[in-house]
Design a protein around this motif. Structure first.
Motif, PDB file in Angstrom:
ATOM      1  N   ASN A  85     -14.450 121.859  -3.102  1.00  0.00           N
ATOM      2  CA  ASN A  85     -15.694 121.087  -3.148  1.00  0.00           C
ATOM      3  C   ASN A  85     -16.932 121.962  -2.974  1.00  0.00           C
ATOM      4  O   ASN A  85     -18.035 121.562  -3.323  1.00  0.00           O
ATOM      5  N   TYR A  86     -16.738 123.176  -2.425  1.00  0.00           N
ATOM      6  CA  TYR A  86     -17.876 124.084  -2.305  1.00  0.00           C
ATOM      7  C   TYR A  86     -18.385 124.544  -3.674  1.00  0.00           C
ATOM      8  O   TYR A  86     -19.438 125.167  -3.777  1.00  0.00           O
ATOM      9  N   ILE A  87     -17.622 124.230  -4.696  1.00  0.00           N
ATOM     10  CA  ILE A  87     -18.019 124.628  -6.054  1.00  0.00           C
ATOM     11  C   ILE A  87     -19.348 123.993  -6.452  1.00  0.00           C
ATOM     12  O   ILE A  87     -20.073 124.518  -7.304  1.00  0.00           O
ATOM     13  N   LEU A 119     -12.827 129.824 -12.330  1.00  0.00           N
ATOM     14  CA  LEU A 119     -11.679 130.505 -11.726  1.00  0.00           C
ATOM     15  C   LEU A 119     -11.141 129.764 -10.498  1.00  0.00           C
ATOM     16  O   LEU A 119      -9.925 129.525 -10.405  1.00  0.00           O
ATOM     17  N   PRO A 120     -11.975 129.381  -9.537  1.00  0.00           N
ATOM     18  CA  PRO A 120     -11.437 128.598  -8.414  1.00  0.00           C
ATOM     19  C   PRO A 120     -10.849 127.264  -8.876  1.00  0.00           C
ATOM     20  O   PRO A 120      -9.843 126.796  -8.340  1.00  0.00           O
ATOM     21  N   PHE A 121     -11.494 126.672  -9.859  1.00  0.00           N
ATOM     22  CA  PHE A 121     -11.023 125.398 -10.384  1.00  0.00           C
ATOM     23  C   PHE A 121      -9.621 125.560 -10.964  1.00  0.00           C
ATOM     24  O   PHE A 121      -8.733 124.744 -10.707  1.00  0.00           O
ATOM     25  N   VAL A 122      -9.396 126.619 -11.746  1.00  0.00           N
ATOM     26  CA  VAL A 122      -8.074 126.884 -12.338  1.00  0.00           C
ATOM     27  C   VAL A 122      -7.051 127.208 -11.243  1.00  0.00           C
ATOM     28  O   VAL A 122      -5.898 126.752 -11.272  1.00  0.00           O
ATOM     29  N   ILE A 138     -10.079 115.194 -13.452  1.00  0.00           N
ATOM     30  CA  ILE A 138     -11.026 114.389 -14.234  1.00  0.00           C
ATOM     31  C   ILE A 138     -12.334 114.197 -13.460  1.00  0.00           C
ATOM     32  O   ILE A 138     -13.420 114.162 -14.037  1.00  0.00           O
ATOM     33  N   TYR A 139     -12.242 114.110 -12.140  1.00  0.00           N
ATOM     34  CA  TYR A 139     -13.422 113.938 -11.305  1.00  0.00           C
ATOM     35  C   TYR A 139     -14.335 115.157 -11.372  1.00  0.00           C
ATOM     36  O   TYR A 139     -15.567 115.025 -11.447  1.00  0.00           O
ATOM     37  N   PHE A 140     -13.753 116.367 -11.380  1.00  0.00           N
ATOM     38  CA  PHE A 140     -14.554 117.590 -11.334  1.00  0.00           C
ATOM     39  C   PHE A 140     -15.129 117.984 -12.696  1.00  0.00           C
ATOM     40  O   PHE A 140     -16.210 118.583 -12.764  1.00  0.00           O
TER      41      PHE A 140
END
Length: 376
Positions: A85-87, A119-122, A138-140
């Motif tokens: 969530n810090y993204i 990258l963090p998402f993956v 889907i939310y992000f």
């Protein structure tokens, strides 16, 4: 003189402070951490705030890239090693990327941001331990898309603001050039129209002084020619002034209608509507006097109604401004700008009359003199 401390540059107003609200979320999330990880987290939040402030103060210089790199690195560390969530802190960096004017640098920084947030998402999507669910993915995704598109909007807005500044600066320069050119034109016209005439009048006045003892008849003849020359010079001045933009009587009547009604005074006009045969110089003088009279009605009369009547004949024009107010005391008959109006009207051989008839009645009369087919 030492400047007072300012958290953010004053020209940005409250905008930088609004974004500070979102810093509360990572601070709250860090309360769930423990030990050195929590301490390092608070340190990075503090450093993030420093970068946020310094980016506003370093726009346009080399330090801007340095502080942006530090900020993006903090976003990457937080989102990679703390919580996905810090993204969302990437929205801060996305805003500043939009300030880059150089197209190549802009796309380079945007690609760096894309890599930092993807990258963090993956990583969280493919890790074996509690990977992101499809619903979380889907939310992000919409937020990531908005984050990567927003720099284009910021950049477009900044470019438009810069263009507006340049346009305002160019308009100001044009206005100054126009004023300068107008001064030069007026000076040139005055020199061309009056310079020779005044020189001639000076020579003739000297000649008259010499002729008076010896030849009075010749002196009178020269004096008569001086009168003709001076009238010609006056006509040249009037033509020069008339060539400038001046308000017409019709324009001033419309203006005073708005002034009176805005002051709660009803207005009625009766008379001529076509003042085209009145010379522009005379119209300008009369228009200023009508405006002054209406201003006096608003300021001093305590009237509820004002009527303006205009009459034109082949020989003169008269405009009557009457109100139903308290009238004018005798001691103020030549106050409230009336002396200035008399002086203006004297330039066109006009005059005014002021009386009290159930209120104040001011009558402006200006002769319409014709020479041949031309009114002057």
């Amino acid at each position: 003189m030492k400047q007072a401390f300012s958290l953010f540059p004053r020209q940005y107003g409250f905008f930088p402070y609004i974004f500070l609200i979102y810093i509360g979320f990572p601070i709250y999330n860090l309360t769930k951490e423990y030990g050195i990880k929590q301490l390092m987290g608070y340190g990075m939040v503090l450093l993030f705030l420093v970068t946020y402030r310094q980016l506003y103060f370093s726009m346009g210089n080399k330090k801007f890239a340095y502080w942006l790199s530090v900020q993006m690195a903090i976003v990457f560390i937080f989102s990679m090693f703390y919580d996905i969530n810090y993204i969302f802190l990437g929205f801060f960096s996305a805003n500043f990327i939009g300030w880059y004017q150089n197209k190549r640098v802009f796309y380079r920084r945007l690609a760096s941001l894309a890599m930092i947030v993807i990258l963090p998402f993956v990583y969280y999507a493919i890790r074996e331990e509690t990977p992101l669910t499809p619903s979380e993915l889907i939310y992000f995704i919409p937020f990531l898309i908005i984050m990567l598109i927003s720099p284009f909007g910021i950049r477009s807005m900044n470019r438009r603001m810069e263009l507006e500044k340049q346009l305002a600066k160019a308009n100001k320069q044009i206005e100054e050039l126009v004023k300068r050119e107008e001064r030069v034109r007026i000076a040139r016209d005055l020199h061309d129209t009056l310079g020779h005439t005044l020189s001639l009048l000076t020579l003739k006045s000297q000649l008259v002084q010499r002729l008076l003892p010896a030849d009075p008849d010749r002196a009178r003849s020269e004096a008569k020619e001086m009168e003709i020359t001076s009238r010609s010079a006056l006509k040249q001045v009037r033509e020069l002034v008339s060539d400038m933009r001046a308000a017409t009587i019709a324009e001033e009547l419309l203006q005073i209608q708005q002034i009176l009604r805005a002051s709660g005074i009803t207005y009625h006009y009766d008379g001529e509507a076509d003042f085209s045969r009145i010379p522009p110089f005379t119209q300008n003088i009369v228009g200023m006097c009508v405006r002054e009279a209406a201003t006096n009605v608003v300021k001093h009369s305590r009237a509820a109604h004002c009527q303006v009547t205009a009459k034109l004949s082949t020989e003169k024009m008269s405009i009557i401004i009457a109100d139903d107010g308290m009238g004018i005391p005798k001691e103020k008959l030549f106050g409230n700008g009336l002396n200035g109006m008399k002086e203006r009207l004297a330039l066109v051989d006009g005059y005014l009359a002021l009386s009290n008839q159930n209120g104040a009645v001011l009558k402006i009369t200006v002769p319409i003199i014709k020479r041949g087919e031309e009114a002057i």
